[in-house]
Design an enzyme around this catalytic site. Sequence first.
Site, PDB file in Angstrom:
ATOM      1  N   ASP A   7       0.812  -1.737   0.100  1.00 59.90           N
ATOM      2  CA  ASP A   7       0.084  -0.047   0.108  1.00 59.90           C
ATOM      3  C   ASP A   7       0.967   1.339   0.295  1.00 59.90           C
ATOM      4  OD1 ASP A   7      -3.442   1.549   0.239  1.00 59.90           O
ATOM      5  OD2 ASP A   7      -1.739   1.941   2.233  1.00 59.90           O
ATOM      6  N   SER A   8       0.289   2.005  -0.041  1.00 59.93           N
ATOM      7  CA  SER A   8       1.303   3.704  -0.505  1.00 59.93           C
ATOM      8  C   SER A   8       1.270   3.955   0.501  1.00 59.93           C
ATOM      9  CB  SER A   8      -0.027   4.566  -0.578  1.00 59.93           C
ATOM     10  OG  SER A   8      -0.778   5.071  -0.647  1.00 59.93           O
ATOM     11  N   TYR A  39      -0.165   8.536  -2.944  1.00 59.63           N
ATOM     12  CA  TYR A  39       0.002   8.166  -4.330  1.00 59.63           C
ATOM     13  C   TYR A  39      -1.539   8.694  -5.100  1.00 59.63           C
ATOM     14  CZ  TYR A  39       3.104   4.400  -3.640  1.00 59.63           C
ATOM     15  OH  TYR A  39       4.336   4.281  -3.742  1.00 59.63           O
ATOM     16  N   GLY A  40      -2.323   9.599  -5.036  1.00 61.35           N
ATOM     17  CA  GLY A  40      -3.628   9.303  -5.470  1.00 61.35           C
ATOM     18  C   GLY A  40      -3.318  10.878  -6.555  1.00 61.35           C
ATOM     19  N   CYS A  70      -3.543  -1.179  -2.639  1.00 56.78           N
ATOM     20  CA  CYS A  70      -3.987   0.449  -2.887  1.00 56.78           C
ATOM     21  C   CYS A  70      -4.599  -0.247  -4.096  1.00 56.78           C
ATOM     22  CB  CYS A  70      -2.196   0.433  -2.879  1.00 56.78           C
ATOM     23  SG  CYS A  70      -2.164   2.647  -4.161  1.00 56.78           S
ATOM     24  N   ASN A  71      -6.423   1.129  -4.293  1.00 56.99           N
ATOM     25  CA  ASN A  71      -6.357   1.321  -5.332  1.00 56.99           C
ATOM     26  C   ASN A  71      -6.000   1.979  -6.478  1.00 56.99           C
ATOM     27  OD1 ASN A  71      -9.496   0.161  -5.494  1.00 56.99           O
ATOM     28  ND2 ASN A  71      -9.140   1.116  -2.921  1.00 56.99           N
ATOM     29  N   THR A  72      -4.771   3.164  -6.068  1.00 56.23           N
ATOM     30  CA  THR A  72      -4.424   3.953  -6.970  1.00 56.23           C
ATOM     31  C   THR A  72      -3.214   2.662  -7.801  1.00 56.23           C
ATOM     32  OG1 THR A  72      -4.699   6.063  -5.695  1.00 56.23           O
ATOM     33  CG2 THR A  72      -3.394   6.286  -6.895  1.00 56.23           C
ATOM     34  N   GLU A 162      -3.271   9.982   6.885  1.00 58.35           N
ATOM     35  CA  GLU A 162      -2.332   9.301   7.647  1.00 58.35           C
ATOM     36  C   GLU A 162      -1.506  10.344   7.868  1.00 58.35           C
ATOM     37  OE1 GLU A 162      -0.312   7.206   5.575  1.00 58.35           O
ATOM     38  OE2 GLU A 162      -1.565   6.565   5.089  1.00 58.35           O
ATOM     39  N   CYS A 194     -11.216   3.536  -2.426  1.00 64.27           N
ATOM     40  CA  CYS A 194      -9.618   3.672  -1.719  1.00 64.27           C
ATOM     41  C   CYS A 194      -9.481   2.863  -0.263  1.00 64.27           C
ATOM     42  CB  CYS A 194      -9.353   5.189  -1.109  1.00 64.27           C
ATOM     43  SG  CYS A 194      -7.703   5.141  -0.145  1.00 64.27           S
ATOM     44  N   THR A 195      -8.527   2.057  -0.122  1.00 60.73           N
ATOM     45  CA  THR A 195      -8.481   1.508   1.190  1.00 60.73           C
ATOM     46  C   THR A 195      -7.976   1.851   2.265  1.00 60.73           C
ATOM     47  OG1 THR A 195      -6.032   0.737   0.130  1.00 60.73           O
ATOM     48  CG2 THR A 195      -7.504  -1.376   0.035  1.00 60.73           C
ATOM     49  N   HIS A 196      -7.855   3.331   2.368  1.00 64.28           N
ATOM     50  CA  HIS A 196      -8.010   4.220   3.143  1.00 64.28           C
ATOM     51  C   HIS A 196      -9.279   4.266   4.065  1.00 64.28           C
ATOM     52  CE1 HIS A 196      -3.800   4.848   2.644  1.00 64.28           C
ATOM     53  NE2 HIS A 196      -3.449   5.791   3.641  1.00 64.28           N
TER      54      HIS A 196
END
Length: 270
Positions: A7-8, A39-40, A70-72, A162, A194-196
């Site tokens: 993941d980012s 990353y977005g 990470c979807n991005t 974050e 988004c996994t966040h």
Amino acid sequence: MAVGVFDSGLGGLTVLGALVDKLPDVPFVYFGDNANTPYGTRNAQEIFDLTCAGVERLWAEGCDLVILACNTASAAALKRMQETWVPADKRVLGVFVPLIEALTERQWGDNSPPREVAVKHVALFATPATVSSRAFQRELAFRAIGVDVEAQPCGGVVDAIELGDMILAEALVHSHVESLKRRMPHPQAAVLGCTHYPLLEDAFRAALGPDVAVYSQPKLVADSLSDYLTRRPEMIGPGQQTMFLTTGDAANVSRKATQFLKRQISFQPA
């Protein structure tokens, strides 16, 4: 027998938690690129280069199979990685397909032509890079027809998570939902792309209202990986040790991860 999770930053921990619950006997190695998050807002080449570097680090830990949690990265880099970069004895999988399979009520590996599905109006909440890639719409078109997708780039949400500022993150969620609803007043389903965002699932549900079905990725990805490993057990790598790696400040990332997951997480420098 280790599997890598990339993941980012910290968002992929939501997926990791579900993976550990589903597959408690599998060691998972988590790599968070916290030094370069988010990353977005990066361009496709930067995302590709950073993702490849992280995946190579996971291969070095004995993870022949890596999940891009990470979807991005899944949206902007995965297809190119699979077509031009991943060697034959490794696998890199993304998080979009399990989500779309659930949305379209498809079973794993169902390659039949696209068809009409029950859900016609879908709200997609994702990072700006994921939205601009149109990867979700592309994958959806392989499986379904007649679905209207309205995508909302949720700038600032990942940054706030974050930084640990959940009050700001929740306020941004409500703002982004209001913005989308001006364009699609009555979505039937909402995809947290988004996994966040599962960390803010309650805020999304509150802003969207009780009539909107919310699709969140962690459990869907865990179920899909379990199915995949049943079919492809040879893809479990030789690594034996569960560990957490980060490109950021390990002590700071450990503290935030422990706060998010409500259990002790200790990161090592990548």
